[in-house]
Design an enzyme around this catalytic site. Structure first.
Site, short mmCIF file in Angstrom:
data_model
loop_
_atom_site.label_atom_id
_atom_site.label_comp_id
_atom_site.label_asym_id
_atom_site.label_seq_id
_atom_site.Cartn_x
_atom_site.Cartn_y
_atom_site.Cartn_z
N SER A 1 24.97 28.97 19.48
CA SER A 1 23.63 29.58 19.45
C SER A 1 23.61 30.83 20.33
CB SER A 1 22.58 28.59 19.95
OG SER A 1 21.32 29.22 20.04
N TYR B 1 19.55 22.78 26.23
CA TYR B 1 20.12 23.11 24.91
C TYR B 1 21.03 24.34 25.02
CZ TYR B 1 20.22 25.07 20.17
OH TYR B 1 20.61 25.63 18.97
#
Ligand code: NAP
Length: 268
Positions: free
Chosen positions: A163, A177
């Site tokens: 990501s 995350y």
């Protein structure tokens, strides 16, 4: 599935098996569709292992859509929680039943509700690490065991779905995350170097804001609509756009690409 450009198919050839974790929805599902379409276009026999953990119906729908009537593309849905080693073992054993593993889309991942760092608790952290880090590591390990030319494998390509959060850190949203994706990036670089001479390429895609269900899990279902205007291109991306990059990294066109962290974030 049909294609006017399809090469004469050889549905009897041993398939190249590609495991897609979290393949029933979002980026994983889009990747399954793209790989199936490419296989039909090139006359390549593939088998897609579409992994899911909770949504069997969606995974089965992807399987049904991907499967080609001529037998060139076959697919099967396999339920497995990638954070559990026994499940990962079963997932790859199921793949072994279908042919020779040549691809892994290490895609399954979670976010948890947006909130301040000071409210993070160990149970949440452990779940984030378990799925996004341990799960990704275990799946990559199983893929390397099968693909390595040093142990009789045919080589292959692993694409980790990281990501842009790994670079930005996701302040005020989900730093846990973001950190888990940082671990995926580090694994990508290290593993790529470790297995480069064994016929295996390892790369990561690092999507920005992509329109999937994952934002609802963060408690912000309209996040892409709300934040898309902040992206230089003025919009969020689609799962299909990320799938295009994943498919390229899996393909022989990317034969000299390994250890790459490829951003796909509309300019951010
Ligand atoms: P999504 O639509 O929520 O799909 C997530 C998929 O992961 C689902 O298929 C889900 O299975 C599966 N999954 C979750 N936990 C799992 C587990 N423990 N074991 C096996 N499968 C599991 O999300 P997405 O946006 O496509 O996300 C795919 C990947 O892209 C993730 O790694 C995510 O971090 C990354 N990513 C997404 C964005 C974005 O903006 N969407 C941006 C950057 C990176 P079920 O269907 O069975 O629930």
């Amino acid at each position: 599935m049909t294609s006017s450009d399809a090469v004469a198919p050889d549905a009897t050839a041993e398939p190249n098996v590609i495991v897609i974790t979290g393949g029933g929805r979002g980026i994983g599902a889009a990747t399954a569709r793209r790989l199936a379409a490419d296989a039909v276009d090139t006359g390549t026999r593939i088998h897609l292992v579409v992994n899911y953990t909770s949504d069997e119906r969606s995974a089965q729908a992807v399987v049904d859509e991907a499967t080609s009537p001529d037998g060139l593309v076959t697919a099967g849905a396999v339920g497995a929680d990638i954070s559990a080693e026994a499940d990962v073992t079963r997932l790859f054993a199921a793949a072994d039943e279908t042919g020779r593993l040549t691809g892994l889309v290490n895609n399954a991942g979670i976010v948890q509700p947006i909130g301040p760092f000071v409210d993070l608790d160990p149970a949440r952290l452990e779940r984030t690490w378990a799925v996004n880090i341990t799960g990704a590591f275990l799946c990559a390990r199983e893929a390397v065991r099968r693909m390595s030319t040093a142990s009789g494998g045919a080589g292959g390509s692993i694409v980790n779905v990281s990501s842009r959060a790994a670079s930005f850190g996701s302040p005020n949203e989900f730093i846990d995350y973001a950190a888990s994706k940082g671990a995926v990036d580090t694994m990508t670089v290290g593993l790529a170097a470790e297995v480069a001479a064994r016929g295996i390429r390892v790369n990561a895609v690092r999507p920005g804001l992509i329109d999937t269900d994952i934002h609802a899990d963060a408690g912000y279902p309209d996040r892409v609509t709300a934040l898309g205007g902040n992206v230089p291109m003025g919009r969020g991306g689609t799962a299909a756009e990320v799938a295009n990059l994943i498919a390229w990294l899996l393909s022989d066109e990317a034969s000299y690409v390994t250890g790459a962290l490829m951003d796909i974030g509309g300019g951010r």
